[in-house]
Design an enzyme around this catalytic site. Structure first.
Site, PDB file in Angstrom:
ATOM      1  N   GLY A  23       0.783  -1.221   0.000  1.00 39.70           N
ATOM      2  CA  GLY A  23       0.000   0.000   0.000  1.00 39.70           C
ATOM      3  C   GLY A  23       0.816   1.273   0.000  1.00 39.70           C
ATOM      4  O   GLY A  23       0.253   2.365  -0.144  1.00 39.70           O
ATOM      5  N   GLU A  24       2.136   1.195   0.159  1.00 41.71           N
ATOM      6  CA  GLU A  24       2.985   2.392   0.104  1.00 41.71           C
ATOM      7  C   GLU A  24       3.012   2.956  -1.313  1.00 41.71           C
ATOM      8  O   GLU A  24       2.911   2.211  -2.290  1.00 41.71           O
ATOM      9  CB  GLU A  24       4.405   2.049   0.553  1.00 41.71           C
ATOM     10  CG  GLU A  24       4.516   1.689   2.026  1.00 41.71           C
ATOM     11  CD  GLU A  24       5.938   1.336   2.420  1.00 41.71           C
ATOM     12  OE1 GLU A  24       6.822   1.356   1.535  1.00 41.71           O
ATOM     13  OE2 GLU A  24       6.165   1.047   3.609  1.00 41.71           O
ATOM     14  N   HIS A  26     -10.498  28.300   0.856  1.00 37.96           N
ATOM     15  CA  HIS A  26     -11.614  28.534   1.780  1.00 37.96           C
ATOM     16  C   HIS A  26     -11.446  29.862   2.516  1.00 37.96           C
ATOM     17  O   HIS A  26     -12.418  30.579   2.738  1.00 37.96           O
ATOM     18  CB  HIS A  26     -11.700  27.385   2.780  1.00 37.96           C
ATOM     19  CG  HIS A  26     -12.871  27.483   3.704  1.00 37.96           C
ATOM     20  ND1 HIS A  26     -14.173  27.422   3.249  1.00 37.96           N
ATOM     21  CD2 HIS A  26     -12.952  27.653   5.050  1.00 37.96           C
ATOM     22  CE1 HIS A  26     -15.002  27.535   4.276  1.00 37.96           C
ATOM     23  NE2 HIS A  26     -14.290  27.688   5.375  1.00 37.96           N
ATOM     24  N   LYS A  46     -26.661  31.589   9.509  1.00 36.30           N
ATOM     25  CA  LYS A  46     -26.986  30.247   9.997  1.00 36.30           C
ATOM     26  C   LYS A  46     -26.338  29.991  11.360  1.00 36.30           C
ATOM     27  O   LYS A  46     -25.265  30.504  11.660  1.00 36.30           O
ATOM     28  CB  LYS A  46     -26.536  29.184   8.998  1.00 36.30           C
ATOM     29  CG  LYS A  46     -25.044  29.120   8.731  1.00 36.30           C
ATOM     30  CD  LYS A  46     -24.723  28.112   7.640  1.00 36.30           C
ATOM     31  CE  LYS A  46     -23.218  28.095   7.356  1.00 36.30           C
ATOM     32  NZ  LYS A  46     -22.877  27.219   6.236  1.00 36.30           N
ATOM     33  N   ARG A 101     -25.234  26.765  13.780  1.00 37.21           N
ATOM     34  CA  ARG A 101     -24.973  25.328  13.719  1.00 37.21           C
ATOM     35  C   ARG A 101     -25.086  24.685  15.098  1.00 37.21           C
ATOM     36  O   ARG A 101     -24.683  25.267  16.103  1.00 37.21           O
ATOM     37  CB  ARG A 101     -23.570  25.049  13.167  1.00 37.21           C
ATOM     38  CG  ARG A 101     -23.404  25.344  11.684  1.00 37.21           C
ATOM     39  CD  ARG A 101     -22.028  24.886  11.213  1.00 37.21           C
ATOM     40  NE  ARG A 101     -21.787  25.171   9.817  1.00 37.21           N
ATOM     41  CZ  ARG A 101     -22.129  24.356   8.818  1.00 37.21           C
ATOM     42  NH1 ARG A 101     -22.750  23.216   9.088  1.00 37.21           N
ATOM     43  NH2 ARG A 101     -21.870  24.672   7.568  1.00 37.21           N
ATOM     44  N   THR A 121     -21.392  18.054   2.057  1.00 39.66           N
ATOM     45  CA  THR A 121     -22.539  17.145   2.183  1.00 39.66           C
ATOM     46  C   THR A 121     -23.799  17.739   1.565  1.00 39.66           C
ATOM     47  O   THR A 121     -24.828  17.073   1.512  1.00 39.66           O
ATOM     48  CB  THR A 121     -22.805  16.824   3.666  1.00 39.66           C
ATOM     49  OG1 THR A 121     -23.109  18.043   4.365  1.00 39.66           O
ATOM     50  CG2 THR A 121     -21.590  16.172   4.306  1.00 39.66           C
ATOM     51  N   ALA A 122     -23.725  18.984   1.109  1.00 41.95           N
ATOM     52  CA  ALA A 122     -24.822  19.704   0.451  1.00 41.95           C
ATOM     53  C   ALA A 122     -25.956  20.072   1.402  1.00 41.95           C
ATOM     54  O   ALA A 122     -26.996  20.577   0.959  1.00 41.95           O
ATOM     55  CB  ALA A 122     -25.384  18.899  -0.729  1.00 41.95           C
ATOM     56  N   GLY A 123     -25.775  19.864   2.695  1.00 39.69           N
ATOM     57  CA  GLY A 123     -26.817  20.210   3.662  1.00 39.69           C
ATOM     58  C   GLY A 123     -27.096  21.694   3.713  1.00 39.69           C
ATOM     59  O   GLY A 123     -28.258  22.121   3.730  1.00 39.69           O
ATOM     60  N   THR A 124     -26.040  22.515   3.717  1.00 41.09           N
ATOM     61  CA  THR A 124     -26.199  23.969   3.805  1.00 41.09           C
ATOM     62  C   THR A 124     -26.939  24.526   2.604  1.00 41.09           C
ATOM     63  O   THR A 124     -27.908  25.283   2.740  1.00 41.09           O
ATOM     64  CB  THR A 124     -24.829  24.651   3.943  1.00 41.09           C
ATOM     65  OG1 THR A 124     -24.209  24.243   5.161  1.00 41.09           O
ATOM     66  CG2 THR A 124     -24.972  26.159   3.947  1.00 41.09           C
TER      67      THR A 124
END
Length: 393
Positions: free
Chosen positions: A97-98, A189, A264, A266, A295-298
């Site tokens: 896996g390396e 961001h 908003k 949270r 997650t597309a919630g907002t």
């Protein structure tokens, strides 16, 4: 001394009057909303468009482009725009896996550009990037630039509670430690992430809204009325991003574009307790501007809130589409007309048909690379016509 101060004051006043004169004589074209392109006479003053091919490199033989496994199609498109091809770099795994890295071309004395977004799987793609930088540095490359369209760990840019890392800064230190000379990213961001790199490592934060703005101009038919658009920030932190997009819409002829904001609260990460709208959206189409859809919630809850307040259509424009967990399901069941994202992150399988549109940023990144290689201004890619007029006087 007094003479120097007086001359400096007069020069400053003269520049201010010149800029004011430009503003007074600048006449925006009212037909931009009704046409896909600006009039021919204003063409030289338009902002840089994704649809315009970038110039080819003067000396492509001095450049070496390579990529890991994060987003190879994007890297291939960038190389095509630059008039070259990807170098021969092996990025695979050993049996345990390396990660196995080997650059098979000679890069001694060359400018090496490694195109690798640190998208999911984040840690694997980040490790590939670090090892590619280290390999190029050990192979005597003249300069190593990391092109990271999506900067993983960017949302961990400060301490929100006790005993937690500032992971965005730690990733920057890792990149510096292995020997990167420059970093090119897009829509970080938070802009402060550029400051996590030392002055020895310049960090360019490209504005992906240039690509999204083109989409609006070329597809005005998706709106109920192009003159009744509200740009909405889904949170207080994104107001600056939304305001900039609104200003650019107005500069391109969408004079009715307005601004609104959602506040908003949270409960926890990815859990929203309450949303409040600041501004009016009744009878108008909304464009929700964000940098990341995770997650597309907002955005789904924001669209629901905007619909309650009388919005006709809700579009979501985001630079980076992660669509984690049940993001696709939420979008499919939401009242969002369309989500427009860039291809900084490859789309997973199972995307709801007709709901998600992906725009290419290959020309944007290729042009930025070309300008850095040829020591040209990167900022001028994003200056609006009015600012160019003022600076060119």
């Amino acid at each position: 001394m007094f003479k120097r101060i007086l001359l400096k004051s007069l020069a400053t006043t003269a520049f201010g009057l010149g800029a004011l004169g430009t503003l007074m004589h600048y006449q925006p074209d009212n037909r931009l909303c009704a046409a896909n392109k600006a009039p021919e006479q204003n063409k030289k003053h338009r902002i840089w468009l994704r649809s315009e091919n970038c110039e080819k490199l003067n000396h492509p033989e001095k450049l070496f482009l390579c990529t890991g496994n994060a987003n190879r199609p994007l890297a291939e498109d960038i190389a095509k725009h630059l008039g070259t091809s990807l170098g021969n770099a092996l990025v695979s795994k050993f049996s345990d896996g390396e990660i196995n890295i080997q650059i098979k071309d000679n890069v001694r004395g060359k400018d090496v550009y490694i195109i690798q977004p640190t998208c999911p799987p984040v840690n694997e793609n980040l490790m590939e990037l670090l090892l590619l930088i280290s390999t190029a540095r050990r192979a005597s490359a003249k300069r190593v630039t990391a092109v990271v369209p999506y900067y993983g760990y960017a949302r961990q840019d400060r301490k929100m509670t006790s005993r937690v890392p500032i992971s965005a800064a730690d990733v920057a230190k890792l990149l510096e430690t292995v020997g990167v000379d420059r970093v090119i990213s897009m829509d970080l961001h938070c802009g402060q992430i550029q400051g996590f790199f030392s002055p020895r490592v310049p960090a360019d934060n490209l504005d992906g809204s240039a690509v999204l703005l083109d989409y609006v101009i070329e597809n005005t038919q998706i709106f109920t009325d192009p003159n009744k658009i509200v740009v909405v920030s889904p949170d207080a932190g994104g107001v600056g991003r939304a305001r900039k997009f609104q200003e650019r819409l107005i500069a391109r002829g969408f004079y009715g574009a307005e601004l609104a904001m959602i506040i908003k609260q949270r409960k926890a990460a990815s859990q929203i307790e309450r949303m409040d709208l600041v501004g009016s959206v009744d009878g108008k189409d909304c464009i929700v501007i964000d940098d990341i859809v995770d997650t597309a919630g907002t955005v789904c809850q924001a669209a629901k809130e905007l619909k309650k307040k009388g919005a006709k259509k809700v579009f979501v424009f985001a630079s980076h589409g992660l669509f984690s967990r049940d993001g696709y399901k939420k979008i499919a069941e939401s009242c969002i007309e369309q989500i427009i994202v860039t291809n900084s992150i490859p789309l997973r399988e199972g995307a709801p048909k007709g709901k998600i549109t992906q725009l290419s940023i290959s020309t944007l990144l290729a042009e930025a690379i070309r300008r850095v290689v040829q020591n040209e201004s990167v900022m001028s890619m994003f200056l609006c016509g009015l600012m160019k007029l003022i600076l060119n006087r």
